[in-house]
Design a protein around this motif. Sequence first.
Motif, mmCIF file in Angstrom:
data_model
loop_
_atom_site.group_PDB
_atom_site.id
_atom_site.type_symbol
_atom_site.label_atom_id
_atom_site.label_comp_id
_atom_site.label_asym_id
_atom_site.label_seq_id
_atom_site.Cartn_x
_atom_site.Cartn_y
_atom_site.Cartn_z
ATOM 1 N N VAL A 117 17.177 -3.603 1.922
ATOM 2 C CA VAL A 117 17.326 -3.678 0.467
ATOM 3 C C VAL A 117 16.692 -2.424 -0.123
ATOM 4 O O VAL A 117 15.887 -1.759 0.538
ATOM 5 C CB VAL A 117 16.657 -4.940 -0.128
ATOM 6 C CG1 VAL A 117 17.282 -6.210 0.429
ATOM 7 C CG2 VAL A 117 15.151 -4.933 0.136
ATOM 8 N N SER A 118 17.055 -2.106 -1.344
ATOM 9 C CA SER A 118 16.496 -0.905 -1.969
ATOM 10 C C SER A 118 15.007 -1.084 -2.235
ATOM 11 O O SER A 118 14.510 -2.222 -2.329
ATOM 12 C CB SER A 118 17.223 -0.610 -3.276
ATOM 13 O OG SER A 118 16.924 -1.597 -4.250
ATOM 14 N N ALA A 119 14.308 0.033 -2.369
ATOM 15 C CA ALA A 119 12.871 -0.007 -2.662
ATOM 16 C C ALA A 119 12.612 -0.719 -3.984
ATOM 17 O O ALA A 119 11.627 -1.448 -4.125
ATOM 18 C CB ALA A 119 12.316 1.418 -2.707
ATOM 19 N N GLU A 120 13.534 -0.548 -4.934
ATOM 20 C CA GLU A 120 13.385 -1.188 -6.245
ATOM 21 C C GLU A 120 13.474 -2.705 -6.135
ATOM 22 O O GLU A 120 12.672 -3.430 -6.733
ATOM 23 C CB GLU A 120 14.471 -0.674 -7.202
ATOM 24 C CG GLU A 120 14.352 -1.215 -8.621
ATOM 25 C CD GLU A 120 15.434 -0.676 -9.539
ATOM 26 O OE1 GLU A 120 15.403 -1.011 -10.739
ATOM 27 O OE2 GLU A 120 16.318 0.061 -9.064
ATOM 28 N N VAL A 121 14.439 -3.183 -5.346
ATOM 29 C CA VAL A 121 14.600 -4.632 -5.159
ATOM 30 C C VAL A 121 13.393 -5.212 -4.424
ATOM 31 O O VAL A 121 12.883 -6.278 -4.778
ATOM 32 C CB VAL A 121 15.900 -4.939 -4.389
ATOM 33 C CG1 VAL A 121 15.943 -6.409 -3.953
ATOM 34 C CG2 VAL A 121 17.112 -4.631 -5.260
ATOM 35 N N LEU A 122 12.915 -4.487 -3.403
ATOM 36 C CA LEU A 122 11.766 -4.979 -2.646
ATOM 37 C C LEU A 122 10.523 -5.074 -3.531
ATOM 38 O O LEU A 122 9.755 -6.038 -3.443
ATOM 39 C CB LEU A 122 11.496 -4.064 -1.448
ATOM 40 C CG LEU A 122 10.466 -4.559 -0.428
ATOM 41 C CD1 LEU A 122 10.846 -5.936 0.107
ATOM 42 C CD2 LEU A 122 10.329 -3.568 0.722
ATOM 43 N N GLU A 123 10.340 -4.100 -4.415
ATOM 44 C CA GLU A 123 9.218 -4.151 -5.347
ATOM 45 C C GLU A 123 9.358 -5.327 -6.303
ATOM 46 O O GLU A 123 8.365 -5.955 -6.679
ATOM 47 C CB GLU A 123 9.117 -2.837 -6.123
ATOM 48 C CG GLU A 123 8.506 -1.694 -5.340
ATOM 49 C CD GLU A 123 7.130 -2.039 -4.778
ATOM 50 O OE1 GLU A 123 6.269 -2.499 -5.563
ATOM 51 O OE2 GLU A 123 6.925 -1.876 -3.562
ATOM 52 N N SER A 124 10.586 -5.621 -6.705
ATOM 53 C CA SER A 124 10.828 -6.774 -7.587
ATOM 54 C C SER A 124 10.462 -8.078 -6.893
ATOM 55 O O SER A 124 9.893 -8.985 -7.502
ATOM 56 C CB SER A 124 12.294 -6.810 -8.024
ATOM 57 O OG SER A 124 12.621 -5.690 -8.807
ATOM 58 N N ILE A 125 10.776 -8.166 -5.590
ATOM 59 C CA ILE A 125 10.429 -9.364 -4.816
ATOM 60 C C ILE A 125 8.915 -9.527 -4.748
ATOM 61 O O ILE A 125 8.377 -10.608 -5.000
ATOM 62 C CB ILE A 125 11.023 -9.277 -3.394
ATOM 63 C CG1 ILE A 125 12.552 -9.351 -3.442
ATOM 64 C CG2 ILE A 125 10.473 -10.412 -2.511
ATOM 65 C CD1 ILE A 125 13.215 -9.093 -2.106
ATOM 66 N N LYS A 126 8.233 -8.445 -4.388
ATOM 67 C CA LYS A 126 6.780 -8.508 -4.276
ATOM 68 C C LYS A 126 6.130 -8.789 -5.627
ATOM 69 O O LYS A 126 5.092 -9.441 -5.709
ATOM 70 C CB LYS A 126 6.244 -7.190 -3.710
ATOM 71 C CG LYS A 126 6.674 -6.907 -2.281
ATOM 72 C CD LYS A 126 6.186 -5.537 -1.825
ATOM 73 C CE LYS A 126 6.592 -5.224 -0.404
ATOM 74 N NZ LYS A 126 6.168 -3.862 0.018
ATOM 75 N N GLY A 127 6.760 -8.287 -6.687
ATOM 76 C CA GLY A 127 6.201 -8.454 -8.024
ATOM 77 C C GLY A 127 6.379 -9.835 -8.616
ATOM 78 O O GLY A 127 5.817 -10.131 -9.678
ATOM 79 N N LEU A 128 7.169 -10.693 -7.942
ATOM 80 C CA LEU A 128 7.364 -12.051 -8.459
ATOM 81 C C LEU A 128 6.036 -12.814 -8.511
ATOM 82 O O LEU A 128 5.770 -13.564 -9.447
ATOM 83 C CB LEU A 128 8.368 -12.813 -7.588
ATOM 84 C CG LEU A 128 9.836 -12.397 -7.715
ATOM 85 C CD1 LEU A 128 10.685 -13.106 -6.657
ATOM 86 C CD2 LEU A 128 10.370 -12.696 -9.111
ATOM 87 N N GLY A 129 5.233 -12.640 -7.464
ATOM 88 C CA GLY A 129 3.915 -13.268 -7.438
ATOM 89 C C GLY A 129 3.943 -14.774 -7.589
ATOM 90 O O GLY A 129 3.069 -15.359 -8.220
ATOM 91 N N ILE A 130 4.965 -15.410 -7.006
ATOM 92 C CA ILE A 130 5.105 -16.864 -7.172
ATOM 93 C C ILE A 130 4.561 -17.616 -5.968
ATOM 94 O O ILE A 130 4.435 -17.073 -4.872
ATOM 95 C CB ILE A 130 6.577 -17.259 -7.404
ATOM 96 C CG1 ILE A 130 7.449 -16.780 -6.224
ATOM 97 C CG2 ILE A 130 7.095 -16.681 -8.710
ATOM 98 C CD1 ILE A 130 8.879 -17.245 -6.318
#
Length: 381
Positions: free
Chosen positions: A103-116
């Motif tokens: 996945v793109s670096a942007e998508v991976l950061e979005s996943i990590k940023g969910l913080g759920i």
Amino acid sequence: MLDQNTTAQLKTLLERLEGPIELVATIDASDKSAKIKELVEEIAALSDLVTARFDGTNKRTPSFGVAKAGEQPRVFFAGLPMGHEFTSLILALLQTSGYAPKVSAEVLESIKGLGIKSDFDVFVSLSCHNCPDVVQALNLIAIYNPGTTATMIDGAFFQEEVEERKIMAVPMVFQDNEHIGQGRMTLEEIIAKLDTDSAAKDAEKLNAKEAFDVLIVGGGPAGNTSAIYAARKGIRTGIVAERMGGQVMDTMDIENFTSVQKTQGPKFAAEMEAHVREYGVDIMNLQRVSDIKGADETENGLVEVTLENGAKLESKTVILSTGARWREMNVPGEQEYKTRGVAYCPHCDGPLFKGKRVAVIGGGNSGVEAAIDLAGIVEHV
């Protein structure tokens, strides 16, 4: 459980493991548990980096989880992940070990940023070609969010739970036992659903974009083709789409695309998007248009496209390629009973109607094919 060819392929893939992992099974004396045990033992025998344990305490029996050595499992399979779901199993093994997802670096950061910290359940049937994308997306979210779990549940293994939750369409997703979605969903769509601030973030980015020479509304074959033709002329081109690929994403087999004897809808859609990106087209996915003002209605003489999140895009020219959707009857109850008895895919949802009486609406080739497919599963068509 695994044939010789599959075993050889899996053994090769497991050489990519980045570190040791454990398969933790929760089993009893049932025949279903015996199959789970057999699969887990076969996988563990293929790599020194994989160990198997049978002391799991998952609430669903039988099932098994995948974990980094020394950690608790976050990804679970309640059933046998074979058929379309075998890829989900392979990716879970690799990605749990630390293998980087594609996945793109942007998508991976979005996943990590969910913080759920949530427990996700996704009900599937092994004949469902839309289910793996959802399973793999939730698995990835669980892997990168400590305290979160994702469980694939094969409806055939847990029929009582299917009946209790009145599940009549797959994939169906629950977050902490609350229904949050069903049907085909991409990783980006799921992230947007879980990230409560995503709409505001998107609007801010979109509002900052410069005016386009050509802006295409729609991400299906027509929209993608328009974008390629425009971008090849060297002009600034953008696509705004509710879902890249459009209805093609819901199509299993495509056999009438000239020069390609046979392909699958999701594969075809991914290749279309990759082709478009080669020309530097600005793709704005998961965006729905709410209003368009013509050049004669705006002060600067540009067409203004307003999105549902409030963002505004400007372009000298707009091409509308809004595509098609599932045919609906527009009768009372149809919307209320979607996924509760009203279904649109006999391949995915057919097994959930085993032993029931069903009606197929439509007498064209799709209707006839659906009736034939269902006849071998249900009590009466």
